[in-house]
Enzyme design. Structure first.
Site, PDB file in Angstrom:
ATOM      1  N   TYR A 142      15.857 106.206  73.551  1.00 34.01           N
ATOM      2  CA  TYR A 142      15.894 104.984  72.752  1.00 34.01           C
ATOM      3  C   TYR A 142      17.345 104.614  72.507  1.00 34.01           C
ATOM      4  CZ  TYR A 142      15.072 101.743  68.872  1.00 34.01           C
ATOM      5  OH  TYR A 142      15.036 100.641  68.057  1.00 34.01           O
ATOM      6  N   ASP A 237      25.057 107.761  74.714  1.00 33.89           N
ATOM      7  CA  ASP A 237      24.642 107.168  73.442  1.00 33.89           C
ATOM      8  C   ASP A 237      24.585 108.296  72.421  1.00 33.89           C
ATOM      9  OD1 ASP A 237      23.411 106.108  71.268  1.00 33.89           O
ATOM     10  OD2 ASP A 237      21.791 105.130  72.367  1.00 33.89           O
ATOM     11  N   LYS A 265      25.020 104.876  62.787  1.00 32.77           N
ATOM     12  CA  LYS A 265      25.132 105.088  61.332  1.00 32.77           C
ATOM     13  C   LYS A 265      25.993 106.276  60.900  1.00 32.77           C
ATOM     14  CE  LYS A 265      20.646 106.260  62.824  1.00 32.77           C
ATOM     15  NZ  LYS A 265      19.539 105.492  63.331  1.00 32.77           N
TER      16      LYS A 265
HETATM   17  N1  HOZ Z   1      14.511 103.828  65.421  1.00 31.19           N
HETATM   18  C1  HOZ Z   1      14.913 104.503  64.243  1.00 31.19           C
HETATM   19  C2  HOZ Z   1      14.450 105.942  64.317  1.00 31.19           C
HETATM   20  N2  HOZ Z   1      14.714 106.586  65.535  1.00 31.19           N
HETATM   21  C3  HOZ Z   1      14.379 103.777  63.054  1.00 31.19           C
HETATM   22  C4  HOZ Z   1      14.965 104.247  61.821  1.00 31.19           C
HETATM   23  C5  HOZ Z   1      14.509 103.544  60.563  1.00 31.19           C
HETATM   24  O1  HOZ Z   1      13.412 103.034  60.476  1.00 31.19           O
HETATM   25  O2  HOZ Z   1      15.287 103.544  59.633  1.00 31.19           O
END
Ligand code: HOZ
Length: 426
Positions: A142, A237, A265
């Site tokens: 992802y 990444d 983050k």
């Molecule tokens: N795609 C994020 C987790 N792998 C989402 C995180 C969130 O909802 O804060």
């Protein structure tokens, strides 16, 4: 109904699914989400004041635990000077210098506001530099929600059963090639088919959005070799692995050089920050130096930079954070394996340093098909049982579990005890 359930009812009237990010809706575990009121150290507290040992850690960045005084004080101080200027600031220079110091193979840094933005921009840069259109990603990895990367994507795109999103033009994703994680043969075949069309290979050096899946020996090195051979850029990444596996992230940990590195983050200590970084030669193709355009008012936001600078400096000055949280990750993985064995529950726990996840399957998990052998109903039951016992895990199988420096031995033991009870009940 408790306060979280009441709030969730209200939320669903005014927000899609009641949330601002799909996985938080807890659909993969069939329950109403907890609404978190505050968090401190390894604990988070819901709206009813119920306390949980938190292993989501804001999806990674809370490597020092929640509400760490050093970060909080830096933010409080920064807020007094103003929230946003849309102009260069001293802290941007300081954090860029620190990152260049700590992360191998980067000479310049461009700050953005999220991992999605960082990766989207890095892909544009790779295409701009190479003059090629195709990109290669891996099933179950992802890289945020920009159009060309929502192909066979992990995380909530996977848990929700739609790894490719509606609204993404076929004409855009036709340039996205996919291979199986850890499958060098698949990557070789794609390079052989498109020898001079692939701009970049993008990879999570440790996949952490189909659950945690480790790179096999030689996989990352193999990608490096093929990228060199065919003139493509290699993008790591490191939204999850950066500043988590070790200070230098996966490049330092596995000794493999990436051409571009993306962060999210964690660079902001939990504030909305992302960054893409690379050699001077490549980064100077970005505007205003070069022809690859990318901009943003909130990029390098002064409050976010203060938080990121405070956390990264603390990490640099306290290497024990890594030995300590890595040992905790290992301890927890072993405790979970032992508990699963005691109760004859087939569980495979993948772990590297403070990053881990259990899969409810008896087989090794080395790629997306392996991850998908996990019994999702069992994960949901495990999640609910753990939550009931005061342990907050990722509300979906295809996510990671994060251990922080703030987790204490007692909290780990309580977690292991809870896992033992839940496995007994499955
Ligand atoms: N795609 C994020 C987790 N792998 C989402 C995180 C969130 O909802 O804060």
């Amino acid at each position: 109904m408790d306060k979280s359930e009441l709030l969730f009812e209200e939320a669903q009237k005014v927000m899609p699914g009641g949330v601002n990010s799909p996985v938080r809706a807890f659909r993969a575990v069939n329950m109403a989400p907890r609404f978190i009121a505050r968090a401190d150290g390894a604990y988070e507290y819901d709206e009813d004041g119920k306390k949980y040992i938190d292993y989501v850690c804001s999806w990674g960045p809370m490597i020092l635990g929640h509400n760490h005084p050093v970060i909080r004080e830096a933010v409080e101080k920064a807020v007094k000077d103003g929230l946003s200027f849309g102009a260069p600031t001293r802290r941007e220079v300081e954090i860029a210098e620190l990152m260049v110091d700590l992360v191998p193979n980067i000479q310049e840094v461009r700050m953005v506001n999220s991992g999605t933005e960082a990766v989207m921009s890095a892909i544009r840069l790779a295409r701009g530099v190479t003059g090629r259109d195709k990109i290669l990603k891996f099933h179950g990895c992802y890289h945020g929600h920009s159009d060309c990367l929502l192909v066979s994507a992990g995380s909530s795109a996977l848990a929700g059963g739609h790894p490719s999103s509606a609204g993404v033009p076929v004409d855009i994703v036709k340039h996205t090639l996919t291979a199986q994680y850890n499958d060098m043969g698949g990557v070789e075949a794609l390079f052989a088919e498109y020898p001079d069309q692939i701009a970049c290979v993008i990879v999570e050096p440790v996949a952490a959005n189909m659950g945690v899946v480790l790179p096999k020996e030689g996989f990352l090195q193999g990608l490096r070799k093929l990228c060199d051979q065919y003139g493509a850029l290699l993008i790591f990444d490191e939204v999850i692995t950066g500043f988590r596996l070790c200070l230098g992230g996966a490049q330092a940990y596995y000794g493999v050089k990436a051409d571009l590195t993306t962060f999210g983050k964690i660079i902001g200590g939990g504030m909305p920050v992302g960054a893409y970084c690379g050699s001077r030669e490549v980064m100077e193709q970005v505007a205003p130096c070069g022809p690859v355009y990318q901009a943003g008012t909130l990029s390098g936001n002064p409050v976010a930079m203060a938080a990121g600078l405070a956390q990264s400096t603390y990490l640099r000055d306290h290497p024990e954070v890594y030995t300590d949280s890595g040992e905790k990750g290992k301890w927890l993985a072993e405790a979970m394996r032992a508990a699963a064995k005691r109760h004859n529950v087939p569980v495979t726990v993948n772990q590297v340093e403070s990053l881990l996840s259990p899969f409810f399957t008896g087989q090794a998990v080395e790629d997306l098909p392996g991850a998908q052998t996990s019994d999702l109903k069992r994960y949901a039951a495990y999640f609910a049982g753990m939550l009931q016992r005061g342990v907050a895990l990722a509300p979906a199988q295809f996510e990671a579990m994060f251990v922080s420096a703030a987790h204490t031995r007692e909290q780990l033991e309580a977690t292991a005890q809870a896992a033992d009870e839940v496995f007994a009940s499955l």
